[in-house]
Write a protein that holds these residues in place. Structure first.
Motif, short mmCIF file in Angstrom:
data_model
loop_
_atom_site.label_atom_id
_atom_site.label_comp_id
_atom_site.label_asym_id
_atom_site.label_seq_id
_atom_site.Cartn_x
_atom_site.Cartn_y
_atom_site.Cartn_z
N UNK A 125 -6.76 -3.83 -16.24
CA UNK A 125 -6.15 -2.54 -15.92
C UNK A 125 -6.35 -2.20 -14.45
N UNK A 126 -5.28 -1.76 -13.83
CA UNK A 126 -5.29 -1.33 -12.43
C UNK A 126 -4.59 0.02 -12.35
N UNK A 127 -5.05 0.89 -11.46
CA UNK A 127 -4.32 2.14 -11.31
C UNK A 127 -2.97 1.89 -10.64
N UNK A 128 -1.95 2.64 -11.07
CA UNK A 128 -0.67 2.60 -10.39
C UNK A 128 -0.88 3.12 -8.97
N UNK A 129 -0.03 2.71 -8.07
CA UNK A 129 -0.20 3.12 -6.68
C UNK A 129 -0.35 4.64 -6.56
N UNK A 130 0.49 5.39 -7.24
CA UNK A 130 0.45 6.83 -7.15
C UNK A 130 -0.79 7.47 -7.75
N UNK A 131 -1.53 6.70 -8.54
CA UNK A 131 -2.74 7.23 -9.18
C UNK A 131 -4.00 6.93 -8.39
N UNK A 132 -3.89 6.18 -7.30
CA UNK A 132 -5.06 5.86 -6.49
C UNK A 132 -5.51 7.12 -5.76
N UNK A 133 -6.79 7.44 -5.89
CA UNK A 133 -7.34 8.66 -5.30
C UNK A 133 -8.22 8.32 -4.10
N UNK A 134 -8.10 9.14 -3.07
CA UNK A 134 -8.86 8.93 -1.84
C UNK A 134 -10.35 8.89 -2.12
N UNK A 135 -10.86 9.82 -2.92
CA UNK A 135 -12.30 9.85 -3.16
C UNK A 135 -12.79 8.60 -3.88
N UNK A 136 -11.96 8.01 -4.74
CA UNK A 136 -12.34 6.77 -5.42
C UNK A 136 -12.38 5.60 -4.43
N UNK A 137 -11.41 5.56 -3.53
CA UNK A 137 -11.37 4.51 -2.51
C UNK A 137 -12.58 4.62 -1.59
N UNK A 138 -12.87 5.84 -1.13
CA UNK A 138 -14.02 6.04 -0.25
C UNK A 138 -15.32 5.69 -0.95
N UNK A 139 -15.44 6.05 -2.22
CA UNK A 139 -16.63 5.68 -2.99
C UNK A 139 -16.77 4.16 -3.07
N UNK A 140 -15.67 3.48 -3.37
CA UNK A 140 -15.71 2.02 -3.48
C UNK A 140 -16.13 1.38 -2.16
N UNK A 141 -15.64 1.92 -1.05
CA UNK A 141 -15.93 1.34 0.26
C UNK A 141 -17.29 1.76 0.81
N UNK A 142 -17.95 2.70 0.14
CA UNK A 142 -19.23 3.21 0.66
C UNK A 142 -20.41 2.29 0.37
N UNK A 143 -20.23 1.34 -0.52
CA UNK A 143 -21.32 0.43 -0.86
C UNK A 143 -21.25 -0.81 0.03
N UNK A 144 -22.39 -1.23 0.62
CA UNK A 144 -22.36 -2.39 1.53
C UNK A 144 -21.87 -3.69 0.88
N UNK A 145 -22.19 -3.90 -0.37
CA UNK A 145 -21.74 -5.12 -1.06
C UNK A 145 -20.22 -5.09 -1.23
N UNK A 146 -19.71 -3.96 -1.70
CA UNK A 146 -18.27 -3.85 -1.89
C UNK A 146 -17.53 -3.90 -0.56
N UNK A 147 -18.10 -3.29 0.46
CA UNK A 147 -17.47 -3.35 1.78
C UNK A 147 -17.43 -4.79 2.29
N UNK A 148 -18.47 -5.56 2.03
CA UNK A 148 -18.48 -6.97 2.44
C UNK A 148 -17.38 -7.75 1.71
#
Length: 121
Positions: free
Chosen positions: A11-34
């Motif tokens: 399952x993946x979110x549709x483009x229109x369902x992607x939320x800024x706060x979810x993206x920022x949360x995902x990118x805030x972790x050093x492992x995920x950012x790597x």
């Protein structure tokens, strides 16, 4: 196509369902950012096993799930391999410049930390 293949769809979110706060949360972790930095550096999809991460397999799975569920990556199965691709087009359409700025900031931070480590050595 076997009957098992549809159950392997992730399952993946549709483009229109992607939320800024979810993206920022995902990118805030050093492992995920790597992971995202590696994916941004290639035009091809990379398998989960490509990444050498300093965490357990279950924690690696968690990090990829956060990236997928936030809309940062798209994962597909190719045989037994789970392939990962950066959803750059979707992210750029929703949040112009965000991904490039985050990646540039991560590169600058890495250079700054490497320089600081060199000064201490």
């Amino acid at each position: 196509m076997t009957e098992r293949e549809p159950s392997r769809a992730l399952a993946h979110p549709a483009t229109g369902a992607i939320r800024l706060e979810a993206v920022l949360h995902a990118l805030s972790d050093p492992i995920r950012l790597a992971i995202v930095r590696d994916l941004a550096g290639t035009e091809t999809e990379l398998s989960c096993s490509h990444f050498e991460l300093p965490v357990t397999k279950s924690t690696t799975t968690h990090h990829f799930r956060v990236l997928r569920e936030s809309g940062v990556v798209r994962q597909t199965y190719r045989g037994t391999a789970k392939m990962n691709g950066l959803r750059r087009t979707d992210l750029d359409a929703l949040f112009p410049g965000l991904l490039d700025r985050v990646l540039a900031a991560a590169d600058a931070e890495s250079a700054r930390l490497a320089e600081a480590a060199g000064l201490r050595a």
